[in-house]
Write an enzyme that holds these catalytic residues in place. Structure first.
Site, PDB file in Angstrom:
ATOM      1  N   GLU A  95       0.829  -1.203   0.000  1.00 20.19           N
ATOM      2  CA  GLU A  95       0.000   0.000   0.000  1.00 20.19           C
ATOM      3  C   GLU A  95       0.865   1.255   0.000  1.00 20.19           C
ATOM      4  OE1 GLU A  95      -4.154  -1.363   2.024  1.00 20.19           O
ATOM      5  OE2 GLU A  95      -2.596  -0.714   3.380  1.00 20.19           O
ATOM      6  N   CYS A 108       3.555   8.646   0.920  1.00 23.60           N
ATOM      7  CA  CYS A 108       4.070   7.750   1.950  1.00 23.60           C
ATOM      8  C   CYS A 108       4.270   6.389   1.295  1.00 23.60           C
ATOM      9  CB  CYS A 108       3.058   7.689   3.095  1.00 23.60           C
ATOM     10  SG  CYS A 108       3.519   6.527   4.372  1.00 23.60           S
ATOM     11  N   CYS A 115       6.076  -6.574   7.553  1.00 20.54           N
ATOM     12  CA  CYS A 115       7.236  -6.130   8.348  1.00 20.54           C
ATOM     13  C   CYS A 115       7.584  -7.236   9.319  1.00 20.54           C
ATOM     14  CB  CYS A 115       6.895  -4.846   9.105  1.00 20.54           C
ATOM     15  SG  CYS A 115       8.302  -4.155  10.005  1.00 20.54           S
ATOM     16  N   CYS A 119       6.133  -4.652  16.008  1.00 20.21           N
ATOM     17  CA  CYS A 119       5.757  -3.695  17.056  1.00 20.21           C
ATOM     18  C   CYS A 119       4.280  -3.975  17.371  1.00 20.21           C
ATOM     19  CB  CYS A 119       5.949  -2.264  16.578  1.00 20.21           C
ATOM     20  SG  CYS A 119       7.644  -1.937  16.061  1.00 20.21           S
ATOM     21  N   CYS A 122       1.207  -1.945  15.976  1.00 18.87           N
ATOM     22  CA  CYS A 122       1.213  -1.534  14.566  1.00 18.87           C
ATOM     23  C   CYS A 122       0.465  -2.558  13.702  1.00 18.87           C
ATOM     24  CB  CYS A 122       2.653  -1.391  14.090  1.00 18.87           C
ATOM     25  SG  CYS A 122       2.764  -1.144  12.317  1.00 18.87           S
ATOM     26  N   CYS A 344      -1.335   6.742   9.948  1.00 11.39           N
ATOM     27  CA  CYS A 344      -0.091   6.170  10.436  1.00 11.39           C
ATOM     28  C   CYS A 344      -0.321   4.878  11.219  1.00 11.39           C
ATOM     29  CB  CYS A 344       0.542   7.212  11.327  1.00 11.39           C
ATOM     30  SG  CYS A 344       2.202   6.849  11.683  1.00 11.39           S
TER      31      CYS A 344
HETATM   32  S1  SF4 Z   1       5.932   0.283  13.475  1.00 11.15           S
HETATM   33 FE1  SF4 Z   1       5.074  -1.364  12.152  1.00 11.15          FE
HETATM   34  S2  SF4 Z   1       6.010  -1.080  10.129  1.00 11.15           S
HETATM   35 FE2  SF4 Z   1       7.220   0.131  11.616  1.00 11.15          FE
HETATM   36  S3  SF4 Z   1       8.891  -1.264  12.284  1.00 11.15           S
HETATM   37 FE3  SF4 Z   1       7.217  -1.564  13.765  1.00 11.15          FE
HETATM   38  S4  SF4 Z   1       6.006  -3.286  12.938  1.00 11.15           S
HETATM   39 FE4  SF4 Z   1       7.313  -2.533  11.257  1.00 11.15          FE
END
Ligand code: SF4
Length: 354
Positions: A95, A108, A115, A119, A122, A344
């Protein structure tokens, strides 16, 4: 032999291709003029003869991405879902978001499909990691947005050009260092988009050795996903902290080259009961170097299945006020595109399996 992508081919590479096919080298410049506007459809390249188009078709990957869908937010934000055009591989999706304002148009971009860094707050981190993007796939996102703006301009009060790039989409850009560095070179190259490094921001969760190399090779604006200035807490909230803790991050931030009147941005997503107490605020104040850094407080954008909640508005505002009273530049980021899950931390391709 690697197939050259039209999205990332350089003038020299294209001239060499023309030469090797006994075609005039001035055609290379004509093709790149179209490409740099975002036009990758060969049919649309009006001054390019068919013979040249056949060579491009045969020797280059003409389209690195295919637009699958586009959503428009009430505030003008657009979210694009692209399928990577890779041969012999299962379809991967990414995306990209365009955030238009009166004075600027920010794209962006994603650097990975998913990923690995997990985190916990996220949405992208909950998606199965499907691999690194190539430099061509990274820059092709910018080209595709440019093409979309040509075909479907913004309303009068919003900018219809791409003026700024942020590496804040899906993925950790510095975990895909080689391709991301190549993409930065392309975006800044005189015969490509020729963007100033001041108009490009790379956001990282804190891969210290790569931050140092970025500072040496391509010192674009740097943003750090800090989210807490307490080491033990950050080990959970931003797990890369277990490898590169706040002390080593601090050292790398102290030496990152800054252009005049520029600052490193410390991003801090406000999570209720997690990182919004007085203790968290005091630790943040101690961590920030006000001469070189500023804090961007981000309202948490929820998503289906999230265990986290955003802090109350007054708590976030109080954080900002307290930071400012200590001489620290602090802003609360206005959320854009949250009605289409483009804000975000909300990016996750609907096609992903996890
Ligand atoms: S915030 Fe999300 S996209 Fe960014 S490093 Fe952490 S898991 Fe990956």
């Amino acid at each position: 032999m690697n197939v050259l992508s039209l999205a990332s081919i350089t003038l020299e590479e294209l001239q060499n291709l023309m030469k090797s096919c006994a075609l005039p080298t001035f055609r290379a410049k004509q093709i790149l003029d179209w490409r740099n506007k975002g036009i990758l459809e060969l049919d649309a390249m009006k001054n390019v003869p068919n013979q040249v188009k056949e060579v491009l078709q045969e020797h280059t990957q003409v389209q690195a991405l295919k637009l699958v869908s586009k959503q428009k937010s009430n505030d003008g934000t657009r979210k694009y879902l692209f399928a990577l055009q890779r041969e012999n591989q299962s379809l991967k999706h990414i995306e990209t978001v365009l955030i238009p304002e009166q004075e600027r148009g920010t794209v962006c971009i994603s650097s990975q499909a998913g990923c690995v860094l997990d985190c916990p707050f996220c949405h992208t981190g909950t998606q199965k990691f499907e691999g690194n993007l190539t430099a061509a796939e990274i820059v092709a996102q910018v080209l595709a947005v440019k093409a979309d703006l040509l075909a479907d301009p913004m309303d009068e009060d919003l900018h219809s050009q791409v003026t700024h790039i942020v590496y804040m989409g899906m993925g950790e850009p510095l975990a895909n260092e080689i391709e991301v560095f190549k993409s930065l070179d392309l975006l800044m190259a005189e015969d490509y988009l020729h963007l100033s490094r001041r108009r490009i921001t790379l956001s990282t969760s804190g891969l210290v050795p790569q931050i140092e190399r970025l500072g040496k090779d391509s010192p674009v604006n740097l943003a750090i996903s800090l989210h807490t200035a307490i080491n033990e807490k950050r080990n959970t909230l931003v797990p890369i902290n277990q490898k590169h803790d706040l002390n080593s991050l601090r050292k790398s931030l102290n030496t990152y080259p800054l252009a005049k009147s520029r600052h490193i941005t410390l991003e801090y997503v406000m999570l209720k009961g997690i990182n919004d107490s007085q203790e968290d605020l005091d630790a943040l104040i101690r961590f920030v170097n006000p001469e070189r850094e500023r804090v961007n407080l981000i309202r948490f954008n929820t998503y289906p299945g999230s265990d986290f909640q955003g802090s109350a508005t007054n708590v976030t505002d109080n954080f900002a006020k307290s930071l400012i009273s200590k001489g620290i530049r602090a802003t609360v980021r206005r959320s854009r595109g949250d009605d289409i899950m483009a804000a975000c931390g909300q990016l996750k391709t609907a096609k992903s399996g996890k």
